[in-house]
Design a protein around this motif. Structure first.
Motif, PDB file in Angstrom:
ATOM      1  N   ILE A 125       0.853  -1.179   0.000  1.00 16.26           N
ATOM      2  CA  ILE A 125       0.000   0.000   0.000  1.00 16.26           C
ATOM      3  C   ILE A 125       0.890   1.230   0.000  1.00 16.26           C
ATOM      4  N   SER A 126       0.323   2.326  -0.440  1.00 14.15           N
ATOM      5  CA  SER A 126       1.069   3.585  -0.389  1.00 14.15           C
ATOM      6  C   SER A 126       0.173   4.655   0.202  1.00 14.15           C
ATOM      7  N   LYS A 127       0.785   5.530   0.951  1.00 11.40           N
ATOM      8  CA  LYS A 127       0.056   6.588   1.635  1.00 11.40           C
ATOM      9  C   LYS A 127      -0.087   7.772   0.677  1.00 11.40           C
ATOM     10  N   THR A 128      -1.319   8.237   0.453  1.00 10.04           N
ATOM     11  CA  THR A 128      -1.551   9.392  -0.408  1.00 10.04           C
ATOM     12  C   THR A 128      -1.927  10.621   0.398  1.00 10.04           C
ATOM     13  N   ASN A 129      -2.384  10.431   1.631  1.00 10.79           N
ATOM     14  CA  ASN A 129      -2.760  11.526   2.524  1.00 10.79           C
ATOM     15  C   ASN A 129      -2.243  11.186   3.917  1.00 10.79           C
ATOM     16  N   GLU A 130      -2.168  12.178   4.781  1.00 19.08           N
ATOM     17  CA  GLU A 130      -1.797  11.920   6.175  1.00 19.08           C
ATOM     18  C   GLU A 130      -2.902  11.091   6.826  1.00 19.08           C
ATOM     19  N   CYS A 131      -2.485  10.114   7.593  1.00 23.40           N
ATOM     20  CA  CYS A 131      -3.436   9.226   8.251  1.00 23.40           C
ATOM     21  C   CYS A 131      -2.845   8.774   9.576  1.00 23.40           C
ATOM     22  N   PRO A 132      -3.594   8.903  10.687  1.00 24.36           N
ATOM     23  CA  PRO A 132      -3.050   8.548  11.998  1.00 24.36           C
ATOM     24  C   PRO A 132      -2.694   7.062  12.131  1.00 24.36           C
ATOM     25  N   ILE A 133      -3.283   6.212  11.297  1.00 24.15           N
ATOM     26  CA  ILE A 133      -2.988   4.785  11.384  1.00 24.15           C
ATOM     27  C   ILE A 133      -1.528   4.513  11.041  1.00 24.15           C
ATOM     28  N   PHE A 134      -0.952   5.310  10.142  1.00 24.49           N
ATOM     29  CA  PHE A 134       0.398   5.046   9.654  1.00 24.49           C
ATOM     30  C   PHE A 134       1.482   5.748  10.465  1.00 24.49           C
ATOM     31  N   LYS A 135       1.143   6.343  11.584  1.00 15.88           N
ATOM     32  CA  LYS A 135       2.154   6.996  12.422  1.00 15.88           C
ATOM     33  C   LYS A 135       2.782   5.999  13.354  1.00 15.88           C
TER      34      LYS A 135
END
Length: 135
Positions: A125-135
């Protein structure tokens, strides 16, 4: 101890979720009506199957407005698999509207990517927006 409710609308694999929480020594209460929902501190919405039949089953429980109010009041709700998809506004898979507590639509995987559908397993997967799950 936090009282967690597992929503039973006839389309969730309740046993798998119960076994996972049993291994954590966290009891779950089955929620199938408004009274059982009101006594919970957090909710889980599981799901297996197709979008429209799941929404029809959920409508038949008369819990939809209570679930939407639950989320709008900042109370914790975990959607698992199809249960997570139902939290969105709609899905390519069906004609019915979802719960709409998460803005956006569930879209079919692009055919040109060559992914097997149904897609089972792990993919990058790739992050396209800031998301608290990926911190």
């Amino acid at each position: 101890m936090t009282k967690i409710g597992l929503i039973d609308y006839g389309m969730g694999n309740l046993f798998s979720v119960q076994q996972a929480f049993k291994s954590l020594k966290q009891p779950l209460d089955i929620v199938s009506d408004l009274n059982s929902l009101k006594s919970c501190d957090a909710l889980i919405l599981p799901g297996v199957g197709a979008f429209d039949p799941a929404m029809i089953n959920l409508q038949n429980t008369d819990l939809i407005h209570s679930i939407i109010d639950w989320v709008n009041n900042g109370k914790p709700l975990l959607g698992i698999c199809l249960g997570l998809q139902l939290l969105f506004e709609d899905s390519d898979e069906g004609a019915l509207k979802g719960l709409g507590v998460i803005k956006g639509q569930i879209r079919r995987l692009p055919k040109e990517k060559g992914e097997r559908i149904p897609h089972i397993g792990w993919s990058p997967i790739s992050k396209t927006n800031e998301c608290p799950i990926f911190k």
